[in-house]
Scaffold this motif. Structure first.
Motif, PDB file in Angstrom:
ATOM      1  N   SER A  30       0.808  -1.218   0.000  1.00  0.00           N
ATOM      2  CA  SER A  30       0.000   0.000   0.000  1.00  0.00           C
ATOM      3  C   SER A  30       0.841   1.267   0.000  1.00  0.00           C
ATOM      4  O   SER A  30       0.325   2.357  -0.211  1.00  0.00           O
ATOM      5  CB  SER A  30      -0.928  -0.005   1.216  1.00  0.00           C
ATOM      6  OG  SER A  30      -0.157  -0.013   2.405  1.00  0.00           O
ATOM      7  N   THR A  31       2.138   1.146   0.226  1.00  0.00           N
ATOM      8  CA  THR A  31       2.993   2.325   0.263  1.00  0.00           C
ATOM      9  C   THR A  31       3.631   2.625  -1.091  1.00  0.00           C
ATOM     10  O   THR A  31       4.453   3.524  -1.189  1.00  0.00           O
ATOM     11  CB  THR A  31       4.106   2.152   1.311  1.00  0.00           C
ATOM     12  OG1 THR A  31       4.981   1.102   0.900  1.00  0.00           O
ATOM     13  CG2 THR A  31       3.528   1.836   2.681  1.00  0.00           C
ATOM     14  N   SER A  52      -1.325   7.419  -7.628  1.00  0.00           N
ATOM     15  CA  SER A  52      -0.536   7.666  -6.428  1.00  0.00           C
ATOM     16  C   SER A  52      -0.965   6.724  -5.299  1.00  0.00           C
ATOM     17  O   SER A  52      -1.985   6.047  -5.392  1.00  0.00           O
ATOM     18  CB  SER A  52      -0.694   9.122  -5.985  1.00  0.00           C
ATOM     19  OG  SER A  52      -2.058   9.383  -5.657  1.00  0.00           O
ATOM     20  N   ARG A  53      -0.181   6.733  -4.226  1.00  0.00           N
ATOM     21  CA  ARG A  53      -0.446   5.823  -3.101  1.00  0.00           C
ATOM     22  C   ARG A  53      -1.844   6.004  -2.535  1.00  0.00           C
ATOM     23  O   ARG A  53      -2.530   5.047  -2.216  1.00  0.00           O
ATOM     24  CB  ARG A  53       0.558   6.092  -1.981  1.00  0.00           C
ATOM     25  CG  ARG A  53       1.961   5.694  -2.276  1.00  0.00           C
ATOM     26  CD  ARG A  53       2.870   6.131  -1.142  1.00  0.00           C
ATOM     27  NE  ARG A  53       4.255   6.188  -1.563  1.00  0.00           N
ATOM     28  CZ  ARG A  53       5.161   6.989  -1.040  1.00  0.00           C
ATOM     29  NH1 ARG A  53       4.835   7.821  -0.071  1.00  0.00           N
ATOM     30  NH2 ARG A  53       6.394   6.970  -1.463  1.00  0.00           N
ATOM     31  N   SER A  54      -2.254   7.261  -2.415  1.00  0.00           N
ATOM     32  CA  SER A  54      -3.550   7.550  -1.791  1.00  0.00           C
ATOM     33  C   SER A  54      -4.686   7.615  -2.799  1.00  0.00           C
ATOM     34  O   SER A  54      -5.820   7.900  -2.424  1.00  0.00           O
ATOM     35  CB  SER A  54      -3.459   8.877  -1.040  1.00  0.00           C
ATOM     36  OG  SER A  54      -3.140   9.906  -1.953  1.00  0.00           O
ATOM     37  N   SER A  55      -4.369   7.370  -4.066  1.00  0.00           N
ATOM     38  CA  SER A  55      -5.347   7.428  -5.167  1.00  0.00           C
ATOM     39  C   SER A  55      -5.815   8.849  -5.478  1.00  0.00           C
ATOM     40  O   SER A  55      -6.745   9.020  -6.254  1.00  0.00           O
ATOM     41  CB  SER A  55      -6.580   6.555  -4.865  1.00  0.00           C
ATOM     42  OG  SER A  55      -6.203   5.233  -4.605  1.00  0.00           O
ATOM     43  N   ASP A  56      -5.173   9.844  -4.885  1.00  0.00           N
ATOM     44  CA  ASP A  56      -5.596  11.233  -5.138  1.00  0.00           C
ATOM     45  C   ASP A  56      -5.205  11.720  -6.520  1.00  0.00           C
ATOM     46  O   ASP A  56      -5.816  12.648  -7.053  1.00  0.00           O
ATOM     47  CB  ASP A  56      -4.967  12.163  -4.088  1.00  0.00           C
ATOM     48  CG  ASP A  56      -5.585  11.970  -2.726  1.00  0.00           C
ATOM     49  OD1 ASP A  56      -4.993  12.461  -1.745  1.00  0.00           O
ATOM     50  OD2 ASP A  56      -6.652  11.341  -2.634  1.00  0.00           O
ATOM     51  N   ARG A  72      -7.999   2.360  -7.595  1.00  0.00           N
ATOM     52  CA  ARG A  72      -7.283   1.551  -6.603  1.00  0.00           C
ATOM     53  C   ARG A  72      -8.213   1.263  -5.445  1.00  0.00           C
ATOM     54  O   ARG A  72      -8.852   2.185  -4.920  1.00  0.00           O
ATOM     55  CB  ARG A  72      -6.060   2.340  -6.129  1.00  0.00           C
ATOM     56  CG  ARG A  72      -5.112   1.631  -5.220  1.00  0.00           C
ATOM     57  CD  ARG A  72      -3.840   2.460  -5.085  1.00  0.00           C
ATOM     58  NE  ARG A  72      -2.802   1.713  -4.394  1.00  0.00           N
ATOM     59  CZ  ARG A  72      -1.528   2.020  -4.403  1.00  0.00           C
ATOM     60  NH1 ARG A  72      -1.118   3.099  -5.070  1.00  0.00           N
ATOM     61  NH2 ARG A  72      -0.657   1.286  -3.761  1.00  0.00           N
ATOM     62  N   ALA A  74      -7.933   0.125  -1.841  1.00  0.00           N
ATOM     63  CA  ALA A  74      -6.931  -0.102  -0.808  1.00  0.00           C
ATOM     64  C   ALA A  74      -7.267  -1.321   0.049  1.00  0.00           C
ATOM     65  O   ALA A  74      -6.382  -2.069   0.467  1.00  0.00           O
ATOM     66  CB  ALA A  74      -6.804   1.136   0.072  1.00  0.00           C
ATOM     67  N   ASN A  77      -6.211  -4.237  -1.827  1.00  0.00           N
ATOM     68  CA  ASN A  77      -4.851  -4.150  -2.355  1.00  0.00           C
ATOM     69  C   ASN A  77      -4.823  -4.451  -3.851  1.00  0.00           C
ATOM     70  O   ASN A  77      -3.957  -5.202  -4.335  1.00  0.00           O
ATOM     71  CB  ASN A  77      -3.930  -5.126  -1.618  1.00  0.00           C
ATOM     72  CG  ASN A  77      -2.825  -4.412  -0.868  1.00  0.00           C
ATOM     73  OD1 ASN A  77      -2.666  -3.197  -0.979  1.00  0.00           O
ATOM     74  ND2 ASN A  77      -2.066  -5.153  -0.105  1.00  0.00           N
ATOM     75  N   ASN A 102       6.094   8.471  -5.421  1.00  0.00           N
ATOM     76  CA  ASN A 102       4.669   8.789  -5.323  1.00  0.00           C
ATOM     77  C   ASN A 102       4.279   9.892  -6.300  1.00  0.00           C
ATOM     78  O   ASN A 102       3.566   9.669  -7.258  1.00  0.00           O
ATOM     79  CB  ASN A 102       4.316   9.183  -3.880  1.00  0.00           C
ATOM     80  CG  ASN A 102       2.829   9.270  -3.676  1.00  0.00           C
ATOM     81  OD1 ASN A 102       2.065   8.511  -4.260  1.00  0.00           O
ATOM     82  ND2 ASN A 102       2.410  10.207  -2.839  1.00  0.00           N
TER      83      ASN A 102
END
Length: 125
Positions: A30-31, A52-56, A72, A74, A77, A102
């Motif tokens: 997830s990172t 990106s990691r946070s899907s933003d 994504r 989370a 995963n 990221n």
């Protein structure tokens, strides 16, 4: 270590849709930023899109912008590539990949550390 397994490829007619999935496993999956690439035999691996990691944030190659969407989940995963309005030139082996970078979203294949085995997408005319 991150393990990636793609699924969802297949044969589709031009104008059709497919959704590819990439299941990630590993304690730190997830990172990672995630990306989709594609490759036609004899050509270099081509960036399709990333998230990106946070899907933003997402980014796409010009050739797929407006037709493909990355998302994504989370909790699962899993990263998805929704492909609409497919064209014969989208035919390729599609790979998902994980990068420690990221933002900005990495577009170069050599920035990605982990790769899946690939799933074939064939679009008939």
């Amino acid at each position: 270590q991150v393990q990636l397994v793609e699924s969802g490829g297949g044969l589709v007619e031009a104008g059709g849709s497919l959704r590819l999935s990439c299941a990630a496993s590993g304690r730190t999956a997830s990172t990672y930023g995630m990306g989709w690439f594609r490759q036609v035999q004899g050509n270099e691996r081509e960036f399709v899109g990333g998230i990106s990691r946070s899907s933003d944030f997402t980014a796409y190659a010009d050739s797929v912008k407006g037709r493909f969407t990355i998302s994504r989940d989370a909790a699962k995963n899993t990263v998805y590539l929704q492909m609409n309005s497919l064209k014969p030139e989208d035919t390729a082996l599609y790979y998902c990949a994980a990068t420690p970078y990221n933002l900005p979203i990495a577009r170069r294949a050599n920035l990605y550390n982990y790769w899946g085995q690939g799933t074939q997408v064939t679009v008939s005319s």
